[in-house]
Design a protein around this motif. Structure first.
Motif, PDB file in Angstrom:
ATOM      1  N   ALA A  73       0.815  -1.213   0.000  1.00 26.28           N
ATOM      2  CA  ALA A  73       0.000   0.000   0.000  1.00 26.28           C
ATOM      3  C   ALA A  73       0.851   1.265   0.000  1.00 26.28           C
ATOM      4  O   ALA A  73       0.334   2.365  -0.129  1.00 26.28           O
ATOM      5  CB  ALA A  73      -0.936   0.005   1.203  1.00 26.28           C
ATOM      6  N   GLY A  74       2.162   1.109   0.149  1.00 21.47           N
ATOM      7  CA  GLY A  74       3.035   2.283   0.098  1.00 21.47           C
ATOM      8  C   GLY A  74       3.106   3.001   1.428  1.00 21.47           C
ATOM      9  O   GLY A  74       2.705   2.468   2.471  1.00 21.47           O
ATOM     10  N   PHE A  75       3.612   4.205   1.393  1.00 20.02           N
ATOM     11  CA  PHE A  75       3.773   5.000   2.610  1.00 20.02           C
ATOM     12  C   PHE A  75       3.798   6.457   2.189  1.00 20.02           C
ATOM     13  O   PHE A  75       3.856   6.756   0.999  1.00 20.02           O
ATOM     14  CB  PHE A  75       5.071   4.626   3.348  1.00 20.02           C
ATOM     15  N   ASP A  92       7.364   8.313 -13.871  1.00 15.12           N
ATOM     16  CA  ASP A  92       6.993   9.628 -14.388  1.00 15.12           C
ATOM     17  C   ASP A  92       7.033  10.600 -13.201  1.00 15.12           C
ATOM     18  O   ASP A  92       6.143  10.585 -12.352  1.00 15.12           O
ATOM     19  CB  ASP A  92       5.583   9.537 -14.985  1.00 15.12           C
ATOM     20  N   GLU A  93       8.079  11.410 -13.146  1.00 12.59           N
ATOM     21  CA  GLU A  93       8.279  12.277 -11.970  1.00 12.59           C
ATOM     22  C   GLU A  93       7.135  13.267 -11.773  1.00 12.59           C
ATOM     23  O   GLU A  93       6.891  13.735 -10.657  1.00 12.59           O
ATOM     24  CB  GLU A  93       9.588  13.070 -12.085  1.00 12.59           C
ATOM     25  N   THR A  94       6.408  13.596 -12.864  1.00  9.57           N
ATOM     26  CA  THR A  94       5.344  14.598 -12.732  1.00  9.57           C
ATOM     27  C   THR A  94       4.183  14.088 -11.871  1.00  9.57           C
ATOM     28  O   THR A  94       3.320  14.862 -11.481  1.00  9.57           O
ATOM     29  CB  THR A  94       4.788  15.023 -14.112  1.00  9.57           C
ATOM     30  N   LEU A  95       4.163  12.776 -11.571  1.00 12.16           N
ATOM     31  CA  LEU A  95       3.085  12.243 -10.723  1.00 12.16           C
ATOM     32  C   LEU A  95       3.123  12.861  -9.323  1.00 12.16           C
ATOM     33  O   LEU A  95       2.121  12.908  -8.629  1.00 12.16           O
ATOM     34  CB  LEU A  95       3.215  10.721 -10.605  1.00 12.16           C
ATOM     35  N   GLY A  96       4.307  13.291  -8.924  1.00  9.17           N
ATOM     36  CA  GLY A  96       4.394  13.939  -7.604  1.00  9.17           C
ATOM     37  C   GLY A  96       5.465  13.314  -6.736  1.00  9.17           C
ATOM     38  O   GLY A  96       5.718  12.104  -6.808  1.00  9.17           O
ATOM     39  N   ASP A  97       6.085  14.141  -5.905  1.00 10.70           N
ATOM     40  CA  ASP A  97       7.209  13.699  -5.077  1.00 10.70           C
ATOM     41  C   ASP A  97       6.832  12.532  -4.158  1.00 10.70           C
ATOM     42  O   ASP A  97       7.647  11.643  -3.911  1.00 10.70           O
ATOM     43  CB  ASP A  97       7.699  14.894  -4.247  1.00 10.70           C
ATOM     44  N   HIS A  98       5.587  12.528  -3.647  1.00 12.87           N
ATOM     45  CA  HIS A  98       5.199  11.475  -2.703  1.00 12.87           C
ATOM     46  C   HIS A  98       5.193  10.097  -3.383  1.00 12.87           C
ATOM     47  O   HIS A  98       5.514   9.096  -2.742  1.00 12.87           O
ATOM     48  CB  HIS A  98       3.834  11.795  -2.072  1.00 12.87           C
ATOM     49  N   LEU A  99       4.821  10.039  -4.678  1.00 14.84           N
ATOM     50  CA  LEU A  99       4.810   8.750  -5.382  1.00 14.84           C
ATOM     51  C   LEU A  99       6.212   8.377  -5.855  1.00 14.84           C
ATOM     52  O   LEU A  99       6.603   7.204  -5.832  1.00 14.84           O
ATOM     53  CB  LEU A  99       3.840   8.810  -6.570  1.00 14.84           C
ATOM     54  N   THR A 100       6.989   9.379  -6.253  1.00 19.58           N
ATOM     55  CA  THR A 100       8.371   9.137  -6.665  1.00 19.58           C
ATOM     56  C   THR A 100       9.169   8.538  -5.502  1.00 19.58           C
ATOM     57  O   THR A 100      10.008   7.664  -5.687  1.00 19.58           O
ATOM     58  CB  THR A 100       9.000  10.479  -7.104  1.00 19.58           C
ATOM     59  N   THR A 101       8.889   9.026  -4.311  1.00 19.56           N
ATOM     60  CA  THR A 101       9.596   8.563  -3.120  1.00 19.56           C
ATOM     61  C   THR A 101       9.362   7.061  -2.895  1.00 19.56           C
ATOM     62  O   THR A 101      10.301   6.310  -2.616  1.00 19.56           O
ATOM     63  CB  THR A 101       9.119   9.366  -1.891  1.00 19.56           C
ATOM     64  N   ILE A 102       8.114   6.640  -3.043  1.00 18.76           N
ATOM     65  CA  ILE A 102       7.803   5.215  -2.861  1.00 18.76           C
ATOM     66  C   ILE A 102       8.550   4.391  -3.918  1.00 18.76           C
ATOM     67  O   ILE A 102       9.134   3.349  -3.623  1.00 18.76           O
ATOM     68  CB  ILE A 102       6.278   4.966  -2.976  1.00 18.76           C
ATOM     69  N   ALA A 103       8.566   4.895  -5.143  1.00 20.61           N
ATOM     70  CA  ALA A 103       9.213   4.153  -6.236  1.00 20.61           C
ATOM     71  C   ALA A 103      10.729   4.055  -6.006  1.00 20.61           C
ATOM     72  O   ALA A 103      11.346   3.033  -6.323  1.00 20.61           O
ATOM     73  CB  ALA A 103       8.922   4.831  -7.573  1.00 20.61           C
ATOM     74  N   LEU A 104      11.325   5.093  -5.439  1.00 22.40           N
ATOM     75  CA  LEU A 104      12.788   5.090  -5.267  1.00 22.40           C
ATOM     76  C   LEU A 104      13.251   4.020  -4.273  1.00 22.40           C
ATOM     77  O   LEU A 104      14.344   3.468  -4.403  1.00 22.40           O
ATOM     78  CB  LEU A 104      13.277   6.483  -4.822  1.00 22.40           C
ATOM     79  N   ALA A 118      19.398  12.159  -4.218  1.00 20.29           N
ATOM     80  CA  ALA A 118      18.178  12.182  -3.429  1.00 20.29           C
ATOM     81  C   ALA A 118      17.926  10.815  -2.852  1.00 20.29           C
ATOM     82  O   ALA A 118      18.397   9.816  -3.364  1.00 20.29           O
ATOM     83  CB  ALA A 118      17.004  12.566  -4.322  1.00 20.29           C
ATOM     84  N   ARG A 119      17.188  10.814  -1.759  1.00 20.19           N
ATOM     85  CA  ARG A 119      16.804   9.525  -1.187  1.00 20.19           C
ATOM     86  C   ARG A 119      15.331   9.573  -0.865  1.00 20.19           C
ATOM     87  O   ARG A 119      14.878  10.534  -0.292  1.00 20.19           O
ATOM     88  CB  ARG A 119      17.583   9.301   0.086  1.00 20.19           C
TER      89      ARG A 119
END
Ligand SMILES: Cc1cc2nc3c(=O)[nH]c(=O)nc-3n(C[C@H](O)[C@H](O)[C@H](O)COP(=O)(O)OP(=O)(O)OC[C@H]3O[C@@H](n4cnc5c(N)ncnc54)[C@H](O)[C@@H]3O)c2cc1C
Length: 345
Positions: A213-215, A255-267, A344-345
């Motif tokens: 479910a992510g975080f 796709d980074e444009t989805l937003g930092d909160h989703l990019t963070t989960i993917a990273l 970035a982390r």
């Protein structure tokens, strides 16, 4: 001790529920494990959400649709509730590009909730940890508290609310429920939310949400300790949606444009849970050096990350950018505006 409502956890959720129930005449007890109330809300500053259910779906596509609708529909009432406690809620502004929300003093709100609970005969105990739930058949009937002096107290309650926040403070749970690499990610929230509610609920037979479910989190510069909570907001790389993010193999993965909160989960799922964030001069001018929320003080996040020891650099030409190693691990060479990679982390 017998109460109508036992609230486990004195953060934003628990205190709001307790103050609401106390206002409606319930006898309430809040047990808070930390040495002060507020949980992660002590770092927060805005009551905000997406302006419509459609926008919420766009920015949080895997979220629970029914809960999302409750959040968006209930939001104006929530703002009214905050104001009803005498807490100033500023006019609505744009938050992180897609949200709408109101700045308010969360610490004032927490204090007012506590005051409301006490005015109605309720109690708020700090340094008091709930260690187990009491049950009778299938029903939860209260809990056992460990008091500051080490003694235990049984509380019988008609209703028991688990409001212990997340499990961000427990590396093992992060590793098993998010990703093995999440074990070592920096904590950006209160340290006391260690999944106690999850364990208590499961021990009472409750089911636990969906897998993967992510975080909720944000990118931060790698290798910069978040020792001072004031850095939680200042060091967050909210602007990543206007940048390109590469993993350590030099590949883009979202796709980074989805937003930092989703990019963070993917990273977190990428090698070493680290990446190279590359932004151009326009992103630097229009986002990196601007307020992340309309009206908040402007801050040069690249300069701050650099001062704090982040591995970041400025390239003045595409050739210079080409020369940089894939990890972006070069110190800043000169100041400039052309292009701004940072790890970035
Ligand atoms: C830096 C930062 C900035 C943020 N900014 C915003 C913002 O501007 N707007 C916004 O809407 N959100 C913001 N958030 C998110 C928001 O702060 C949280 O979503 C919210 O505070 C969570 O509240 P909670 O009560 O659910 O959990 P928590 O705040 O985690 O509170 C849970 C409480 O339960 C206690 N507890 C845990 N286990 C036990 C136990 N066994 N017994 C007793 N007590 C226990 C913990 O000590 C804690 O105090 C931000 C978060 C951070 C970290």
């Amino acid at each position: 001790m017998t109460v109508d409502l036992l609230v486990i956890g004195g953060g934003m959720a628990g205190l709001t529920a307790a103050a609401t129930a106390a206002t409606a005449g319930a006898r309430v007890l809040v047990a808070e494990k930390g040495d002060h109330t507020g949980g992660s809300a002590v770092y927060a500053g805005y009551a905000w959400t997406a302006p419509t259910v459609d926008v919420l779906r766009e920015v949080n596509p895997d979220g629970d649709q029914a809960l999302g609708a409750r959040l968006v529909d209930g939001f104006p009432g929530g703002v009214e509730w905050i104001r009803s406690l005498g807490v100033d809620c500023r006019p609505a502004v744009t938050v992180l590009g897609y949200g709408r929300g109101h700045q308010f003093d969360t610490n004032h709100y927490i204090a007012r909730c506590e005051q409301r609970i006490k005015e109605h005969g309720g109690q708020v105990l700090t340094r008091t940890r709930v260690t187990s739930l009491l049950s009778s058949g299938a029903a939860v009937t209260g809990a056992t508290l460990r008091l500051p002096d080490g003694s235990t107290q049984q509380v019988d309650a008609r209703w028991t609310l688990l409001a212990t926040g997340g499990y961000q403070g427990d590396p093992d749970l992060r590793a098993s429920l998010i990703h093995p690499r999440a074990r070592d990610i920096e904590l950006r929230g209160n340290p006391w939310s260690t999944g106690d509610g999850l364990r208590l609920g499961q021990a009472a037979g409750a089911a636990f949400g969906t897998d993967g479910a992510g975080f909720y989190g944000h990118l931060i510069p790698a290798g910069v300790p978040l020792s001072d909570p004031s850095l939680y907001v200042d060091l967050a790389l909210y602007f990543s949606q206007h940048s390109l993010l590469f993993n350590l193999d030099g590949e883009r993965f979202i796709d980074e444009t989805l937003g930092d909160h989703l990019t963070t989960i993917a990273l977190v799922h990428q090698p070493q849970a680290r990446g190279l964030l590359v932004a151009d001069a326009a992103a630097y001018r229009d986002h990196i050096t601007q307020s992340y929320v309309e009206g908040a003080p402007k801050l040069d996040r690249f300069a701050l990350a650099s001062r704090r020891g982040a591995r970041c650099a400025v390239a003045h030409s595409l050739d210079e950018l080409d020369d940089m190693p894939p990890s972006g691990a070069t110190p800043a060479r000169r100041s400039g505006r052309r292009s701004r990679p940072s790890t970035a982390r």
